[in-house]
Design a protein around this motif. Structure first.
Motif, PDB file in Angstrom:
ATOM      1  N   LEU A 151       0.820  -1.209   0.000  1.00 29.52           N
ATOM      2  CA  LEU A 151       0.000   0.000   0.000  1.00 29.52           C
ATOM      3  C   LEU A 151       0.856   1.261   0.000  1.00 29.52           C
ATOM      4  O   LEU A 151       0.509   2.260  -0.638  1.00 29.52           O
ATOM      5  CB  LEU A 151      -0.927  -0.001   1.218  1.00 29.52           C
ATOM      6  N   GLN A 152       1.989   1.230   0.699  1.00 31.13           N
ATOM      7  CA  GLN A 152       2.826   2.425   0.789  1.00 31.13           C
ATOM      8  C   GLN A 152       3.805   2.550  -0.385  1.00 31.13           C
ATOM      9  O   GLN A 152       3.962   3.634  -0.953  1.00 31.13           O
ATOM     10  CB  GLN A 152       3.606   2.400   2.103  1.00 31.13           C
ATOM     11  N   LEU A 153       4.464   1.448  -0.739  1.00 32.49           N
ATOM     12  CA  LEU A 153       5.568   1.532  -1.693  1.00 32.49           C
ATOM     13  C   LEU A 153       5.145   1.304  -3.135  1.00 32.49           C
ATOM     14  O   LEU A 153       5.838   1.753  -4.056  1.00 32.49           O
ATOM     15  CB  LEU A 153       6.646   0.510  -1.310  1.00 32.49           C
ATOM     16  N   GLU A 159      -2.543   6.530   5.949  1.00 35.95           N
ATOM     17  CA  GLU A 159      -3.562   6.038   5.015  1.00 35.95           C
ATOM     18  C   GLU A 159      -3.527   4.512   4.919  1.00 35.95           C
ATOM     19  O   GLU A 159      -4.573   3.863   4.887  1.00 35.95           O
ATOM     20  CB  GLU A 159      -3.335   6.654   3.632  1.00 35.95           C
ATOM     21  N   ALA A 160      -2.325   3.961   4.877  1.00 35.67           N
ATOM     22  CA  ALA A 160      -2.206   2.505   4.822  1.00 35.67           C
ATOM     23  C   ALA A 160      -2.747   1.873   6.099  1.00 35.67           C
ATOM     24  O   ALA A 160      -3.429   0.839   6.056  1.00 35.67           O
ATOM     25  CB  ALA A 160      -0.741   2.109   4.619  1.00 35.67           C
ATOM     26  N   GLY A 161      -2.467   2.503   7.244  1.00 32.53           N
ATOM     27  CA  GLY A 161      -2.976   1.988   8.497  1.00 32.53           C
ATOM     28  C   GLY A 161      -4.488   2.014   8.561  1.00 32.53           C
ATOM     29  O   GLY A 161      -5.122   1.068   9.047  1.00 32.53           O
ATOM     30  N   LEU A 162      -5.087   3.060   8.065  1.00 31.96           N
ATOM     31  CA  LEU A 162      -6.550   3.158   8.082  1.00 31.96           C
ATOM     32  C   LEU A 162      -7.192   2.091   7.203  1.00 31.96           C
ATOM     33  O   LEU A 162      -8.271   1.571   7.526  1.00 31.96           O
ATOM     34  CB  LEU A 162      -6.990   4.554   7.616  1.00 31.96           C
ATOM     35  N   LEU A 163      -6.540   1.729   6.112  1.00 31.81           N
ATOM     36  CA  LEU A 163      -7.106   0.716   5.218  1.00 31.81           C
ATOM     37  C   LEU A 163      -7.013  -0.693   5.806  1.00 31.81           C
ATOM     38  O   LEU A 163      -7.668  -1.608   5.304  1.00 31.81           O
ATOM     39  CB  LEU A 163      -6.395   0.755   3.861  1.00 31.81           C
ATOM     40  N   THR A 164      -6.211  -0.869   6.840  1.00 33.98           N
ATOM     41  CA  THR A 164      -6.161  -2.173   7.501  1.00 33.98           C
ATOM     42  C   THR A 164      -7.274  -2.333   8.539  1.00 33.98           C
ATOM     43  O   THR A 164      -7.525  -3.446   9.008  1.00 33.98           O
ATOM     44  CB  THR A 164      -4.808  -2.400   8.198  1.00 33.98           C
ATOM     45  N   LEU A 165      -7.938  -1.245   8.890  1.00 32.27           N
ATOM     46  CA  LEU A 165      -8.967  -1.303   9.934  1.00 32.27           C
ATOM     47  C   LEU A 165     -10.167  -2.172   9.556  1.00 32.27           C
ATOM     48  O   LEU A 165     -10.729  -2.850  10.432  1.00 32.27           O
ATOM     49  CB  LEU A 165      -9.418   0.109  10.310  1.00 32.27           C
ATOM     50  N   PRO A 166     -10.637  -2.180   8.287  1.00 34.17           N
ATOM     51  CA  PRO A 166     -11.747  -3.102   7.973  1.00 34.17           C
ATOM     52  C   PRO A 166     -11.409  -4.554   8.266  1.00 34.17           C
ATOM     53  O   PRO A 166     -12.264  -5.312   8.740  1.00 34.17           O
ATOM     54  CB  PRO A 166     -11.973  -2.871   6.477  1.00 34.17           C
ATOM     55  N   VAL A 192      -6.787  -5.407  -1.840  1.00 35.03           N
ATOM     56  CA  VAL A 192      -6.051  -5.592  -0.589  1.00 35.03           C
ATOM     57  C   VAL A 192      -7.002  -5.539   0.597  1.00 35.03           C
ATOM     58  O   VAL A 192      -6.923  -6.367   1.521  1.00 35.03           O
ATOM     59  CB  VAL A 192      -4.952  -4.525  -0.444  1.00 35.03           C
ATOM     60  N   VAL A 193      -7.902  -4.569   0.604  1.00 39.00           N
ATOM     61  CA  VAL A 193      -8.856  -4.441   1.713  1.00 39.00           C
ATOM     62  C   VAL A 193      -9.738  -5.681   1.794  1.00 39.00           C
ATOM     63  O   VAL A 193      -9.967  -6.240   2.879  1.00 39.00           O
ATOM     64  CB  VAL A 193      -9.708  -3.171   1.540  1.00 39.00           C
TER      65      VAL A 193
END
Length: 524
Positions: free
Chosen positions: A291-293, A301-308, A359-360
């Motif tokens: 997500l970042q690289l 932003e990457a951390g928030l997308l792992t929350l689901p 990814v999500v």
């Protein structure tokens, strides 16, 4: 057979108190990711010191867990938890106000030792407080929700504190929690210790540390830098000392680690299954890097997308005890793991243009699918032993999970590095300076930095090659992860099919309390 007494208000309030240090111990791991850059600037920590600041906590946490679990069986689990809580609070203050990197490393080591008292003590206390298997299953689910919640909110809480306060504030979060534990534990938590426990064998303690610490160190170093002489020697030394440790336990009348526990099929299967699933955690770490690289998101932003994915796991953790009343544990675990495989396949199909949606979805399917085995295996482990062995059983379960995660990162990380370097080397444009080619071949982060210094067309070609190699590595790792999940599902299906639904009658009669290696109640 008389039904076990159901837990009342006092036990549920006690569970709420136990949830807080659980949240804190897992949060302390994840929050350091954000705090480390601030610490390195403030204390002038070099690269080696930064690694020790990050890793010393985990090393000592895993290394002392077996010892602390057994110690709790001997001196009392509530007493050990309170001692560990006091130590954790004091070490947190020391870490927050550490004036040098060296003292911060020492404080982090003390935090790891104190943290090693908390997880096995809490799980053993939950087993003692909730004798009704349905209530115990729900209580363990709550415990796991708090553990996963700490990992999820750590970066968010740390980010909020670091925006307003100095880096030491992330350590002070633990102080009020541990004060609350010390005040309420004597009133709300029961004391329990083995009635005929012997003395701790100090030689066994030394051997257990000599086996675990070098092994964990070697695995983490291989994950960071690939296979090398020193990490491999450390692992070999750890294995050698481990063999001596096992041999000593076989000849002690009161061993530090009761190997008889492994003669119980349910215990061994549950621990092995949890170890196998922990191995797959190494694959999930690469999704954040993707997500970042590759996609180009910020860490937040990457951390928030792992929350689901975390939310899906929390829902399944809470739903598992309810489902287990109607579906046998082996069937529920197997169905959930099979349901996670489409998520793994989505990861296997990622490319540089896939974006964030696959990814999500993959994280939601994977984490929800793994939730039942996390909850049920903990219950099976804890109810497969008599109460006086609960601390040892909890320590074994937690240590296997920690080692599985470390081994997964090392194994999958080394495999990924091998694939990335082999794929990117021949795809980079001709004419790159030697240093630029070496940096781009080493990691995708190096490729991104190199691309910024090159002409636009050449830099874009470097990025395309690096991102394609990175997604190729994820494809291979995802397929390996899928094979591992399928293997664990098969193991559980064939080895635990006799377990009835939660609250149902066991296939075999419950054994007497004298049989330490036999099942005393059905796990949830």
């Amino acid at each position: 057979m008389t039904a076990p007494a159901r837990a009342g208000t006092r036990e549920w309030i006690g569970l709420a108190i136990l949830a807080l240090p659980t949240l804190l111990v897992s949060l302390d791991v994840s929050v350091m990711i954000l705090a480390l850059p601030h610490i390195s600037v403030s204390l002038g920590a070099d690269s080696a010191q930064q690694l020790w600041i990050m890793d010393s906590y985990g090393f000592l946490l895993a290394g002392f867990m077996v010892t602390m679990g057994t110690l709790g069986d001997r001196i009392g689990r509530r007493k050990l938890l309170m001692c560990g809580g006091a130590g954790f609070g004091l070490a947190s203050i020391a870490a927050a106000f550490a004036p040098t990197a060296e003292l911060l490393i020492v404080a982090r080591m003390l935090l790891g030792i104190a943290g090693a008292t908390i997880a096995p003590s809490i799980l053993a206390l939950i087993t003692n407080m909730f004798r009704d298997e349905r209530q115990r299953g729900f209580a363990i689910s709550i415990w796991m929700v708090c553990f996963m919640g700490g990992m999820a909110i750590g970066p968010l809480a740390g980010g909020a504190l670091l925006e307003r306060f100095w880096w030491g504030s992330v350590f002070l979060m633990g102080v009020p929690v541990m004060l609350l534990l010390l005040v309420t534990a004597p009133v709300l938590l029961p004391e329990y210790k083995a009635p005929n426990a012997g003395r701790i064998d100090l030689a066994s303690v030394a051997l257990s540390l000599g086996a675990l610490l070098p092994t964990i160190y070697g695995l983490k170093e291989i994950a960071k830098h690939g296979p090398a002489g020193v990490p491999l020697l450390a692992i070999a030394a750890g294995i050698g000392v481990g063999l001596v440790f096992v041999r000593r336990q076989q000849h002690l009348s009161d061993p530090l680690l009761d190997l008889a526990l492994f003669r119980n099929k349910r215990f061994t299967t549950a621990v092995s299954a949890m170890f196998g699933i922990s191995l797959t955690g190494g694959t999930m770490l690469f999704t954040s890097q993707y997500l970042q690289l590759v996609v180009g998101l910020s860490p937040l932003e990457a951390g928030l997308l792992t929350l689901p994915g975390v939310a899906a796991m929390v829902v399944m953790l809470l739903a598992t005890p309810v489902l287990a009343k109607r579906i046998r544990p082996a069937y529920l675990i197997t169905i959930a793991l099979v349901a996670s495989l489409p998520g793994v396949l989505l990861l296997a199909r990622l490319d540089a243009s896939s974006g964030v949606v696959p990814v999500v979805i993959a994280l939601v399917l994977f984490q929800a699918g793994c939730a039942p085995i996390v909850t049920l295996s903990s219950g099976i482990v804890m109810s497969s032993v008599v109460p006086e062995k609960a601390g040892s059983a909890a320590a074994i379960s937690e240590t296997c999970a920690e080692l599985g995660f470390a081994l997964g990162i090392a194994t999958f990380g080394s495999l990924f590095t091998f694939i990335y370097r082999g794929s990117v080397g021949g795809a980079l444009p001709d004419g790159l300076p030697t240093t630029a080619r070496a940096a781009a071949t080493d990691t995708i982060s190096g490729a991104i930095e190199v691309a910024r210094t090159l002409p636009t067309a050449v830099g874009d070609a470097v990025l395309v090659a690096a991102r394609d190699a990175f997604t190729h590595g994820i494809t291979v790792l995802a397929l390996a992860c899928g094979a591992l999940i399928a293997s664990v599902a098969t193991l559980v299906w064939f080895r635990l099919r006799e377990l009835p639904t939660l609250g149902g009658e066991a296939t075999h009669p419950a054994p007497t309390s004298e049989a330490a290696d036999e099942v005393v109640a059905l796990a949830s």
